[in-house]
Scaffold this motif. Sequence first.
Motif, PDB file in Angstrom:
ATOM      1  N   ASN A  13      53.438  50.230 110.404  1.00 36.14           N
ATOM      2  CA  ASN A  13      52.384  49.529 109.674  1.00 36.14           C
ATOM      3  C   ASN A  13      51.054  50.261 109.699  1.00 36.14           C
ATOM      4  O   ASN A  13      50.072  49.776 109.158  1.00 36.14           O
ATOM      5  CB  ASN A  13      52.236  48.069 110.137  1.00 36.14           C
ATOM      6  N   CYS A  14      51.028  51.430 110.334  1.00 37.77           N
ATOM      7  CA  CYS A  14      49.800  52.220 110.227  1.00 37.77           C
ATOM      8  C   CYS A  14      50.063  53.683 110.535  1.00 37.77           C
ATOM      9  O   CYS A  14      51.106  54.044 111.089  1.00 37.77           O
ATOM     10  CB  CYS A  14      48.689  51.656 111.108  1.00 37.77           C
ATOM     11  N   VAL A  15      49.099  54.498 110.134  1.00 36.55           N
ATOM     12  CA  VAL A  15      49.157  55.943 110.354  1.00 36.55           C
ATOM     13  C   VAL A  15      47.918  56.364 111.125  1.00 36.55           C
ATOM     14  O   VAL A  15      46.799  55.955 110.796  1.00 36.55           O
ATOM     15  CB  VAL A  15      49.240  56.692 108.999  1.00 36.55           C
ATOM     16  N   ARG A  16      48.146  57.128 112.181  1.00 30.05           N
ATOM     17  CA  ARG A  16      47.036  57.770 112.899  1.00 30.05           C
ATOM     18  C   ARG A  16      46.900  59.159 112.290  1.00 30.05           C
ATOM     19  O   ARG A  16      47.813  59.978 112.388  1.00 30.05           O
ATOM     20  CB  ARG A  16      47.351  57.823 114.402  1.00 30.05           C
ATOM     21  N   PHE A  17      45.744  59.372 111.632  1.00 30.24           N
ATOM     22  CA  PHE A  17      45.643  60.425 110.627  1.00 30.24           C
ATOM     23  C   PHE A  17      44.616  61.481 111.049  1.00 30.24           C
ATOM     24  O   PHE A  17      43.405  61.260 111.018  1.00 30.24           O
ATOM     25  CB  PHE A  17      45.247  59.755 109.298  1.00 30.24           C
ATOM     26  N   GLN A  18      45.123  62.657 111.404  1.00 29.60           N
ATOM     27  CA  GLN A  18      44.305  63.700 112.035  1.00 29.60           C
ATOM     28  C   GLN A  18      43.339  64.361 111.038  1.00 29.60           C
ATOM     29  O   GLN A  18      43.695  64.590 109.885  1.00 29.60           O
ATOM     30  CB  GLN A  18      45.224  64.772 112.639  1.00 29.60           C
ATOM     31  N   PHE A  19      42.142  64.689 111.546  1.00 27.04           N
ATOM     32  CA  PHE A  19      41.221  65.573 110.813  1.00 27.04           C
ATOM     33  C   PHE A  19      40.363  66.317 111.828  1.00 27.04           C
ATOM     34  O   PHE A  19      40.359  65.975 113.014  1.00 27.04           O
ATOM     35  CB  PHE A  19      40.345  64.788 109.816  1.00 27.04           C
ATOM     36  N   SER A  20      39.683  67.357 111.364  1.00 31.71           N
ATOM     37  CA  SER A  20      38.797  68.131 112.248  1.00 31.71           C
ATOM     38  C   SER A  20      37.378  68.106 111.683  1.00 31.71           C
ATOM     39  O   SER A  20      37.168  67.838 110.488  1.00 31.71           O
ATOM     40  CB  SER A  20      39.276  69.583 112.330  1.00 31.71           C
ATOM     41  N   ALA A  21      36.427  68.433 112.553  1.00 31.16           N
ATOM     42  CA  ALA A  21      35.041  68.576 112.098  1.00 31.16           C
ATOM     43  C   ALA A  21      34.943  69.666 111.034  1.00 31.16           C
ATOM     44  O   ALA A  21      34.220  69.537 110.051  1.00 31.16           O
ATOM     45  CB  ALA A  21      34.142  68.912 113.290  1.00 31.16           C
ATOM     46  N   GLU A  22      35.743  70.725 111.230  1.00 28.53           N
ATOM     47  CA  GLU A  22      35.680  71.850 110.286  1.00 28.53           C
ATOM     48  C   GLU A  22      36.121  71.438 108.887  1.00 28.53           C
ATOM     49  O   GLU A  22      35.551  71.898 107.882  1.00 28.53           O
ATOM     50  CB  GLU A  22      36.554  72.998 110.826  1.00 28.53           C
ATOM     51  N   LEU A  23      37.115  70.578 108.802  1.00 32.61           N
ATOM     52  CA  LEU A  23      37.547  70.080 107.486  1.00 32.61           C
ATOM     53  C   LEU A  23      36.387  69.394 106.776  1.00 32.61           C
ATOM     54  O   LEU A  23      36.120  69.639 105.592  1.00 32.61           O
ATOM     55  CB  LEU A  23      38.729  69.115 107.642  1.00 32.61           C
ATOM     56  N   VAL A  24      35.674  68.535 107.499  1.00 31.05           N
ATOM     57  CA  VAL A  24      34.585  67.769 106.874  1.00 31.05           C
ATOM     58  C   VAL A  24      33.429  68.704 106.506  1.00 31.05           C
ATOM     59  O   VAL A  24      32.812  68.565 105.460  1.00 31.05           O
ATOM     60  CB  VAL A  24      34.093  66.642 107.810  1.00 31.05           C
ATOM     61  N   ARG A  25      33.178  69.692 107.358  1.00 28.36           N
ATOM     62  CA  ARG A  25      32.049  70.598 107.120  1.00 28.36           C
ATOM     63  C   ARG A  25      32.312  71.538 105.953  1.00 28.36           C
ATOM     64  O   ARG A  25      31.478  71.702 105.069  1.00 28.36           O
ATOM     65  CB  ARG A  25      31.777  71.421 108.391  1.00 28.36           C
ATOM     66  N   LEU A  26      33.502  72.152 105.905  1.00 28.77           N
ATOM     67  CA  LEU A  26      33.778  73.164 104.879  1.00 28.77           C
ATOM     68  C   LEU A  26      34.396  72.566 103.618  1.00 28.77           C
ATOM     69  O   LEU A  26      34.122  73.020 102.517  1.00 28.77           O
ATOM     70  CB  LEU A  26      34.725  74.243 105.431  1.00 28.77           C
ATOM     71  N   ASN A  27      35.278  71.613 103.791  1.00 28.43           N
ATOM     72  CA  ASN A  27      35.941  70.916 102.697  1.00 28.43           C
ATOM     73  C   ASN A  27      36.366  71.842 101.553  1.00 28.43           C
ATOM     74  O   ASN A  27      35.943  71.667 100.406  1.00 28.43           O
ATOM     75  CB  ASN A  27      35.008  69.802 102.170  1.00 28.43           C
ATOM     76  N   PRO A  28      37.199  72.826 101.847  1.00 26.55           N
ATOM     77  CA  PRO A  28      37.559  73.815 100.822  1.00 26.55           C
ATOM     78  C   PRO A  28      38.614  73.282  99.845  1.00 26.55           C
ATOM     79  O   PRO A  28      39.310  72.310 100.146  1.00 26.55           O
ATOM     80  CB  PRO A  28      38.172  74.948 101.658  1.00 26.55           C
ATOM     81  N   ILE A  29      38.717  73.952  98.712  1.00 27.25           N
ATOM     82  CA  ILE A  29      39.815  73.691  97.766  1.00 27.25           C
ATOM     83  C   ILE A  29      41.106  74.163  98.445  1.00 27.25           C
ATOM     84  O   ILE A  29      41.149  75.233  99.042  1.00 27.25           O
ATOM     85  CB  ILE A  29      39.612  74.502  96.464  1.00 27.25           C
TER      86      ILE A  29
END
Length: 414
Positions: free
Chosen positions: A66-82
Motif C-alpha cells: 500500500n505504499c512505496v518508500r521512494f529514494q532520491f538524493s540531494a544531487e537529483l534535486v540540485r541538478l535535475n538533468p534531462i
Amino acid sequence: MLFPTVLALQPPLTTFGNQLIDAQGVPVHLHCIAWSGAHEKSYLTYGIENQPLPDLVSKIANAGFNCVRFQFSAELVRLNPIIDPKLLGPNPQLVNKTGLEIYDAIVQELSSKQIMTILDYHQMDAVVCCSPLDENGAWFNDRYSFDQVRDLMQAMVSRHKSNPWVIGIDLRNEIRPMIDFATIFGLSVPNPLTAFLPVWGLGGKWDWARAAEQLGNAALDINPDLLIIVQGFYQIQLKEVWTWFRHNNGDSCRKPRIPQVIKKSFIDRYPVTLNVKNRLVYSCHTYEFFHDFDYFNLTYEDWKKEADLYWGDVAKMNIPFFLGEFGVDHNPTAVHSDFFQYVVRYIEETKINWAYWSFEGTYSPAPGGFCSAVNPLGYPEDRTKENGYGFLSLDYNNTASQDLLYELKRIMFK
Ligand SMILES: *[C@@H]1O[C@H](CO)[C@@H](O)[C@H](O)[C@H]1NC(C)=O
Ligand SMILES: *[C@@H]1O[C@H](CO)[C@@H](O)[C@H](O)[C@H]1NC(C)=O
Ligand SMILES: *[C@@H]1O[C@H](CO)[C@@H](O)[C@H](O)[C@H]1NC(C)=O
C-alpha cells in the motif's frame, strides 16, 4: 445493494498512540516496498528502462503493497538533468523529461492507484551506496552544507505538497560513522581528525536527533500534513565486536558488522519533538549482514531479545514505528532462513509498519567492503545486474519468488 466492506483509505495520515490513522480516523498499517534508483548517477528509478510505468505500478498494487518508500538524493534535486533517452525505451512519454519530472510521474502513477509514497532522502551525492569512504553517512558533507541539505529537502517537499498520497518523508537514510583516510608515509590510515560518529541528543554537530528535529520542522513548514520519519544510526555493539574477534580467523578484510539501532534509552534521553503534533514516526533497518556471522545462530526468543534492544523497544513506545528496510535474497533457502523467518514472525507479533527492500529486478552492485572501497565517488553504475533482493525477476515480468510473496502477504495487515 452493495456496501463496501472496507472504507477507502483517505490520506493524509496522522499518528495516534502507536498507530497511524487516516483522515477518517481509520487505522492504517504501512506495508511498503522500496523502489530505488533515482538516488544514483543515472537519476532514474530502476525498471523504467525495462517496462512501461503503468505495468510496474500495477505489479506493486496487485502484490498488495500500500505504499512505496521512494529514494532520491540531494544531487537529483540540485541538478535535475534531462534523463538519457536510451533508458526510456518502454516509456516514450518520459523522453526529454528531467529526473524530477520522471520522479513526479512515478508518484502520480502510484497515487492514481491509491498507493502512498514516502519520500526517502536517501543521500546527498548520487552514488552507489554505501562505501565507508563515500561521505554520505552523515546529513552534510564537503559538498552539501546542512543549510543546502535542508533547502533541497524543502524543494522536494514543495513539489509534492498538493498530493495527499505523498504521506511522509524519511529524513535521511542509515546515518553511519564515517572514517576518512589520511596518507602517511605512503600508507592509508584512518584519520581521527575527520572521523564522524553520530550521537543522539548530546548536542554538537554530530547530533542526529537535533538535526532530524530541524529537518523535520523544515519539512512541516512546507507541508504540515507529512509524517516525519526519523531513523536511528549505526552503532558499534561490543557484543558483536567480541563475536567477530572470536571468529575472525585473521581475515583483515572482515571488519565487525555494525547494526543500525534506535534504542529506547536514546528516546528517553532526548525525544525528537516536532512543531506539529502527531507527525513523528521512529524507524530502523535490519538485515542479516548488519550482524556478525554466527550471531543469528539463535533461537527466536534470543533473536527477539537482541532486536528489542536494538530497535524493538522503541516499537513498544507510544509512537508509531516503521521497519523502513529489511530484505533477503529471493532464493528459497534465504527466504526460509532463521533470520528472515524471525523478522516476519516479529512483525506478525508486533504489527509494526514496514518497507521491504526492494522492488526492482536489477541494480548496480557496489564493490563492497573496506578492502575494495578505494574510489568512493567513482563506482561505475551498471544497471543490468540481477538484484538478489529484488521482489521482481531480472526481466521485471514476474515476481522473483513465490515464497517471498507468500511471507510478505502474511504481514500485510488490513
Ligand atoms: C526531445 O528534444 C529534442 C531536442 O529538443 C527534440 O529534437 C525531440 O524531438 C524531442 N523528443 C521528444 C520525444 O519529445
Ligand atoms: C550453530 O548451531 C548449530 C546447532 O546448535 C551448531 O551445530 C553449530 O556449530 C553452530 N554454529 C556456529 C558457527 O556456532
Ligand atoms: C517481459 O515483458 C516485456 C515488456 O512487457 C515483454 O516485451 C517481454 O516479451 C516479456 N518477456 C517474457 C519472457 O515474458
